[in-house]
Scaffold this active site. Structure first.
Site, short mmCIF file in Angstrom:
data_model
loop_
_atom_site.label_atom_id
_atom_site.label_comp_id
_atom_site.label_asym_id
_atom_site.label_seq_id
_atom_site.Cartn_x
_atom_site.Cartn_y
_atom_site.Cartn_z
N CYS A 115 1.06 -1.07 -0.06
CA CYS A 115 -0.34 -0.54 0.18
C CYS A 115 1.07 0.94 -0.21
CB CYS A 115 -0.99 0.16 1.16
SG CYS A 115 -2.01 -1.26 1.25
N HIS A 251 -3.41 7.51 1.87
CA HIS A 251 -3.98 5.81 1.33
C HIS A 251 -4.96 5.82 1.72
CE1 HIS A 251 -3.89 1.96 0.66
NE2 HIS A 251 -3.84 1.64 1.66
N ASN A 281 -9.68 0.72 -0.35
CA ASN A 281 -8.81 0.46 -0.54
C ASN A 281 -8.13 -0.52 -1.61
OD1 ASN A 281 -6.04 -0.12 -0.30
ND2 ASN A 281 -6.13 -1.22 2.27
#
Ligand code: UT7
Length: 324
Positions: A115, A251, A281
């Site tokens: 990520c 993020h 996500n």
């Protein structure tokens, strides 16, 4: 003092067509729209079509940003794709993008920092430009996390989505001050001691594909603490504080992490770009998707001070500050 800066020339994205609302999960696992929304902020996500791959989505995001910035593929010196879900073990997704764009020069490679991949890729693109190895770099975050989810694990399968975002960085002269456009500061970290709180339990050398495994609460705890710290470290390199930020582009993993991080940094939510409700996500794709959305909505504009930060498997985390 005259200095080289890596300046953003454009940002674009691609999202697969299929929109999957939270209600889709309700008859498959014991969950509810209400739980997913209240615990993560996610309302829907996109899933790639059967056969649609990470490199295809990455190439579409790259074409989009090339058109927007008015460049041809052969104007580009390097392509970096941040991904943990490449089409094949090799070649890299980046070389597939290079071929798809019809680019016959330069070089292309992938970065895998899960990520945090886009922040790592931005930092490496910046290093290529500052060292004179490249003048124009396309930096892409692209993922098909829907391919590595355990559909029976309600603690993870409701959280992730697919997509791709891309931006172009170009070498430009600045005066070395915080008023320069371009990347102004970076801060990267990893700590492999925490590798077992977020990982995929398979891979090439174990001869299996595996699925994503996460201890959500543990990751959450590390996330807020480490994201605030890295953002402060990058800001401190410039002698700046939370107040100086025009846009925080975090993020997009969980709205509660985003809110808590912003609050600890003293940044009100009106100055935070939030897309987690629509994209879920998307790992390395989440920051470029959020940047592209922020620009398309007319929120992020030339001259704005933008702070990006991300954390993910590894653990790996970091932040990049740039003036748009
Ligand atoms: O991108 C990389 C970084 N990743 C992250 O930043 C993710 C970080 N973690 C998180 O976002 C959150 O920890 C989650 C959204 C994953 C979970 O939220 P939480 O508040 O930490 O919930 P929890 O895992 O402690 O679970 C609370 C309860 C549990 O039930 P019991 O044990 O209290 O009876 C879970 O079994 O919620 C249950 N639960 C669910 N219930 C309905 C877990 N998943 C679900 C679900 N639907 N999908």
């Amino acid at each position: 003092m005259m200095t080289t800066r890596a300046v953003v020339r454009g940002v674009g994205h691609y999202l697969p067509e299929r929109i999957v609302p939270n209600s889709w999960f309700e008859d498959k696992i014991e969950t509810s729209d209400e739980w997913i929304k209240s615990r993560s902020g996610i309302e829907r996500r996109r899933f790639a079509a059967d056969g649609e791959t990470t490199s295809q989505m990455a190439a579409k995001a790259a074409s989009n940003v090339l058109d927007m910035a008015g460049f041809q593929a052969d104007d580009i010196d390097a392509i970096i794709v941040a991904t943990s879900t490449p089409d094949l073990t090799f070649p890299s997704a980046a070389t597939m993008v290079q071929a798809e764009l019809g680019m016959t020069r330069g070089f292309a490679f992938d970065i895998q920092a899960v990520c945090a991949g886009f922040v790592f890729a931005l930092s490496q693109a910046n290093a290529l430009i500052l060292s004179g190895q490249a003048e124009r770099v396309i930096v892409i975050g692209a993922e098909t996390f829907s391919r590595i989810l355990d559909w029976e694990d309600r603690g993870t399968c409701v959280l992730f989505g697919d997509g791709a975002g891309a931006l172009i960085l170009e070498a430009s002269n600045g005066d070395g001050s915080n008023a320069d456009r371009g990347i102004l500061a970076t801060d990267l970290h990893s700590d492999g001691r925490h590798r077992d709180i977020l990982y995929v339990d398979g891979g090439v050398s174990t001869q299996s594909t595996g699925t994503l495994q996460m201890q959500g609460k543990e990751v959450f705890r590390h996330a807020v603490e480490k994201l605030v710290k890295t953002a402060h470290t990058s800001l401190a390199k410039l002698g700046l504080q939370g107040d100086d930020i025009d846009w925080l582009v975090p993020h997009q993993a969980n709205l509660r992490i985003i809110k808590s991080t912003a609050q600890k940094m003293g940044v009100e939510m009106a100055r935070v770009i939030v897309t987690v409700q629509d994209h879920g996500n998307t790992s390395a794709a989440s920051i470029p998707l959020a940047l592209s959305t922020g620009v398309a909505e007319g929120r992020i504009t030339t001259g704005d001070l933008v702070v990006t930060e991300a954390i993910g498997g590894g653990l790996a985390w970091g932040s990049v500050i740039l003036r748009w």
